[in-house]
Design a protein around this motif. Structure first.
Motif, mmCIF file in Angstrom:
data_model
loop_
_atom_site.group_PDB
_atom_site.id
_atom_site.type_symbol
_atom_site.label_atom_id
_atom_site.label_comp_id
_atom_site.label_asym_id
_atom_site.label_seq_id
_atom_site.Cartn_x
_atom_site.Cartn_y
_atom_site.Cartn_z
ATOM 1 N N ASP A 127 -37.012 -57.314 -108.907
ATOM 2 C CA ASP A 127 -38.496 -56.910 -108.464
ATOM 3 C C ASP A 127 -39.483 -57.969 -108.482
ATOM 4 O OD1 ASP A 127 -37.409 -54.737 -107.259
ATOM 5 O OD2 ASP A 127 -38.031 -53.551 -109.099
ATOM 6 N N VAL A 128 -39.197 -59.086 -108.322
ATOM 7 C CA VAL A 128 -40.114 -60.536 -108.277
ATOM 8 C C VAL A 128 -40.771 -60.461 -106.929
ATOM 9 C CG1 VAL A 128 -40.314 -63.036 -108.635
ATOM 10 C CG2 VAL A 128 -38.698 -61.538 -110.044
ATOM 11 N N LEU A 129 -42.185 -60.470 -106.930
ATOM 12 C CA LEU A 129 -42.863 -60.410 -105.876
ATOM 13 C C LEU A 129 -42.868 -62.061 -105.327
ATOM 14 C CD1 LEU A 129 -44.788 -58.474 -104.638
ATOM 15 C CD2 LEU A 129 -46.514 -59.730 -105.900
ATOM 16 N N LEU A 130 -42.581 -62.186 -103.830
ATOM 17 C CA LEU A 130 -42.298 -63.533 -103.389
ATOM 18 C C LEU A 130 -43.535 -63.972 -102.858
ATOM 19 C CD1 LEU A 130 -38.914 -62.614 -101.518
ATOM 20 C CD2 LEU A 130 -39.197 -64.186 -103.393
ATOM 21 N N ALA A 131 -44.649 -63.269 -102.595
ATOM 22 C CA ALA A 131 -45.864 -63.847 -102.052
ATOM 23 C C ALA A 131 -46.326 -65.136 -102.635
ATOM 24 C CB ALA A 131 -46.808 -62.925 -101.987
ATOM 25 N N PRO A 132 -46.336 -65.240 -104.118
ATOM 26 C CA PRO A 132 -46.564 -66.309 -104.765
ATOM 27 C C PRO A 132 -45.761 -67.683 -104.527
ATOM 28 C CG PRO A 132 -46.624 -64.590 -106.293
ATOM 29 C CD PRO A 132 -46.032 -64.173 -105.205
ATOM 30 N N TYR A 133 -44.598 -67.411 -104.043
ATOM 31 C CA TYR A 133 -43.655 -68.610 -103.839
ATOM 32 C C TYR A 133 -44.007 -68.983 -102.183
ATOM 33 C CZ TYR A 133 -41.510 -67.438 -108.268
ATOM 34 O OH TYR A 133 -41.282 -67.251 -109.655
ATOM 35 N N THR A 134 -44.726 -68.554 -101.580
ATOM 36 C CA THR A 134 -45.018 -68.801 -100.197
ATOM 37 C C THR A 134 -46.199 -69.358 -99.841
ATOM 38 O OG1 THR A 134 -45.740 -66.797 -99.355
ATOM 39 C CG2 THR A 134 -43.453 -66.910 -99.476
ATOM 40 N N THR A 135 -46.379 -70.380 -99.060
ATOM 41 C CA THR A 135 -47.778 -70.847 -98.633
ATOM 42 C C THR A 135 -48.548 -69.836 -98.098
ATOM 43 O OG1 THR A 135 -46.518 -71.937 -96.662
ATOM 44 C CG2 THR A 135 -46.905 -73.511 -98.504
ATOM 45 N N ASP A 161 -43.527 -57.170 -95.899
ATOM 46 C CA ASP A 161 -44.328 -56.768 -97.079
ATOM 47 C C ASP A 161 -43.547 -55.647 -97.980
ATOM 48 O OD1 ASP A 161 -46.795 -57.564 -96.057
ATOM 49 O OD2 ASP A 161 -46.770 -56.189 -94.610
ATOM 50 N N GLU A 162 -42.546 -55.460 -97.380
ATOM 51 C CA GLU A 162 -41.500 -54.467 -98.014
ATOM 52 C C GLU A 162 -40.625 -55.257 -98.975
ATOM 53 O OE1 GLU A 162 -41.898 -54.321 -94.710
ATOM 54 O OE2 GLU A 162 -43.040 -52.577 -94.725
ATOM 55 N N GLY A 163 -40.657 -56.635 -98.790
ATOM 56 C CA GLY A 163 -39.757 -57.508 -99.557
ATOM 57 C C GLY A 163 -38.223 -57.834 -99.040
ATOM 58 N N PHE A 164 -37.586 -58.262 -99.961
ATOM 59 C CA PHE A 164 -36.274 -58.531 -99.686
ATOM 60 C C PHE A 164 -35.097 -57.801 -100.390
ATOM 61 C CE2 PHE A 164 -32.598 -61.741 -100.292
ATOM 62 C CZ PHE A 164 -32.041 -61.477 -99.099
ATOM 63 N N ASP A 165 -34.445 -56.865 -99.738
ATOM 64 C CA ASP A 165 -33.293 -56.137 -100.491
ATOM 65 C C ASP A 165 -32.191 -57.031 -100.801
ATOM 66 O OD1 ASP A 165 -32.395 -54.087 -101.611
ATOM 67 O OD2 ASP A 165 -31.544 -53.079 -99.816
ATOM 68 N N GLY A 166 -32.335 -57.952 -101.736
ATOM 69 C CA GLY A 166 -31.147 -58.626 -102.017
ATOM 70 C C GLY A 166 -31.249 -59.688 -102.906
ATOM 71 N N LEU A 167 -30.690 -61.039 -103.182
ATOM 72 C CA LEU A 167 -31.078 -61.957 -104.118
ATOM 73 C C LEU A 167 -31.508 -63.058 -103.468
ATOM 74 C CD1 LEU A 167 -30.132 -63.239 -106.842
ATOM 75 C CD2 LEU A 167 -28.188 -63.882 -106.079
ATOM 76 N N ALA A 168 -32.766 -63.479 -103.886
ATOM 77 C CA ALA A 168 -33.533 -64.685 -103.694
ATOM 78 C C ALA A 168 -33.345 -65.624 -104.822
ATOM 79 C CB ALA A 168 -35.154 -64.339 -103.683
ATOM 80 N N VAL A 169 -32.760 -66.886 -104.210
ATOM 81 C CA VAL A 169 -32.688 -67.922 -105.235
ATOM 82 C C VAL A 169 -33.488 -69.010 -104.869
ATOM 83 C CG1 VAL A 169 -30.947 -69.620 -105.906
ATOM 84 C CG2 VAL A 169 -30.097 -67.156 -104.993
ATOM 85 N N HIS A 170 -34.316 -69.415 -105.951
ATOM 86 C CA HIS A 170 -35.437 -70.455 -105.750
ATOM 87 C C HIS A 170 -34.630 -71.964 -106.393
ATOM 88 C CE1 HIS A 170 -39.549 -72.229 -107.169
ATOM 89 N NE2 HIS A 170 -39.096 -72.642 -105.819
ATOM 90 N N LEU A 171 -34.477 -72.527 -105.295
ATOM 91 C CA LEU A 171 -33.653 -74.090 -105.613
ATOM 92 C C LEU A 171 -34.457 -74.995 -106.331
ATOM 93 C CD1 LEU A 171 -32.015 -74.264 -102.170
ATOM 94 C CD2 LEU A 171 -31.040 -73.530 -104.232
#
Ligand code: FAD
Length: 350
Positions: free
Chosen positions: A8-16, A61-71
């Motif tokens: 459950d890592v918020l993705l907003a801070p990783y996006t511009t 807004d609901e997020g991503f129901d899977g695995l996000a991989v930050h390269l």
């Protein structure tokens, strides 16, 4: 090293854009070996989203129901005079600086584009008269269907305007490194009208062209700047529509019939190079009645550029996409052409 997965890592801070809910699972990888380990773990059984700088991502807004991989794999390796191999997580602007410092021409007009080198082949990043397809000589990528790393030549990448094989077959490929062949001591590209006007009579070198491009981009808030809310975007939200001759005629007829222009020649359009015609999306949007600075609550249109949709702070992806649909539908009503979003939309339908 043991794999580290977070939950459950918020993705907003990783996006511009600063938008988007949590990823159910999240991992950061700093090497290709770690990436392969992550991909062969049970966590990667469902949907996987790889990303770099998050500058072309619109996450639900609901997020991503899977695995996000930050390269995060970094490094620029010199293979020969003008030839470099760049790892996927290297910030793109550092690659431009590396080339410009050495007087290597080929990517000076791509200065100021946010994000990482590994994402540049995905949509064949381009600006001010250059695109990466002109200088990419190989792409190394993990072919997820075979579980192995392959090396693709430019023909196999099938680059097109803001498009490539990697974008069309996005679940199959993860770019791990890109090889660029630049022109040592070569002349910079001063082909784009606006850039030519700024540099008129100056005989600029690659460093001068880089500076001029950055100046133009800053004026349009097309350089990410934490103090400039107009830059809290994904850059251009829509691509410029490229249409057949027949469709182009219909767009122009629409404009004349709707009294948007008084003569067909007033509609700006360019040869797309393959017998098709490209219309500037920004012009279509403005003439459809959408102005710079338009606001819809906490989201809006940049005050500098109609193509950039922005999060003014406290916005939501839902509101941003509602605004994008409003713009798309207005343009379609006025011109009969449907705009297509440029960024990757994650967990949302458009
Ligand atoms: C202010 C601003 C200005 C911009 N100006 C331009 C411009 O002038 N020209 C232009 O072309 N773009 C522009 N962009 C868009 C964006 O910067 C580029 O598309 C950039 O290449 C995205 O890089 P990223 O690392 O941020 O990609 P991300 O946003 O992290 O990812 C974008 C997409 O690529 C995929 N992806 C990323 N890395 C990889 C990889 N290694 N392998 C496989 N898939 C991958 C992701 O899954 C996603 O689908 C702009 C964006 C902003 C915010």
């Amino acid at each position: 090293m043991a794999l580290q997965f977070q939950t459950d890592v918020l993705l907003a801070p990783y996006t511009t854009l600063g938008l988007g809910g949590p990823a159910r699972r999240f991992a950061r990888v700093d090497s290709e070996a770690a990436l392969l380990d992550v991909l062969s773990s049970p966590e990667a059984d469902g949907p996987v989203l790889v990303f770099g700088g998050g500058s072309n991502l619109v996450v639900a807004d609901e997020g991503f129901d899977g695995l996000a991989v930050h390269l995060g794999m970094r490094g620029i390796e010199t293979l020969g005079e003008g030839r470099i191999r760049v790892r996927a997580g290297e910030p793109w602007d550092r690659v431009v600086d590396f080339a410009v410092e050495r007087g290597w021409a080929g990517i000076e007009c791509l200065a100021g584009i946010p994000g990482c080198a590994g994402a540049t082949p995905i949509q064949n990043v381009g600006a001010y008269g250059q695109e990466v397809a002109q200088v990419i000589t190989a792409v190394e990528a993990i072919d997820r269907s075979r579980g192995e790393t392959v090396r693709l030549d430019p023909a196999a990448c099938a680059f097109e305007y803001r498009d490539s094989r990697f974008k069309r077959e996005r679940d199959q490929w993860i770019v791990t490194a890109v090889e660029f062949t630049l022109r040592p001591g070569g002349a910079p590209t001063v082909a784009y009208g606006e850039l030519r006007r700024v540099l008129e009579g100056q005989g600029a070198d690659v460093a001068g062209v880089r500076e001029a491009v950055l100046g133009l981009r800053r004026r349009k808030s097309m350089v990410v700047d934490a103090t400039d809310p107009d830059s809290r975007s994904v850059g251009s939200f829509f691509t410029n529509p490229v249409v057949s001759d027949d469709e182009a005629r219909r767009v122009v007829e629409h404009a004349v019939r709707g009294r948007i222009v008084s003569a067909p020649g007033e509609v700006p359009r360019y040869e797309a190079g393959d017998g098709r015609t490209k219309f500037p999306a920004a012009w279509l949007i403005e003439r459809a009645g959408i102005s710079k600075g338009l606001r819809r609550g906490c989201v809006g249109v940049s005050s500098k550029h109609t193509l950039a949709l922005i999060n003014l702070g406290g916005g939501t992806t839902r509101a941003l996409l509602e605004l994008a649909r409003e713009i798309r539908d207005r343009v379609e009503d006025e011109f009969g052409v449907r705009l297509v979003p440029e960024p990757r939309l994650v967990g949302v339908r458009f």
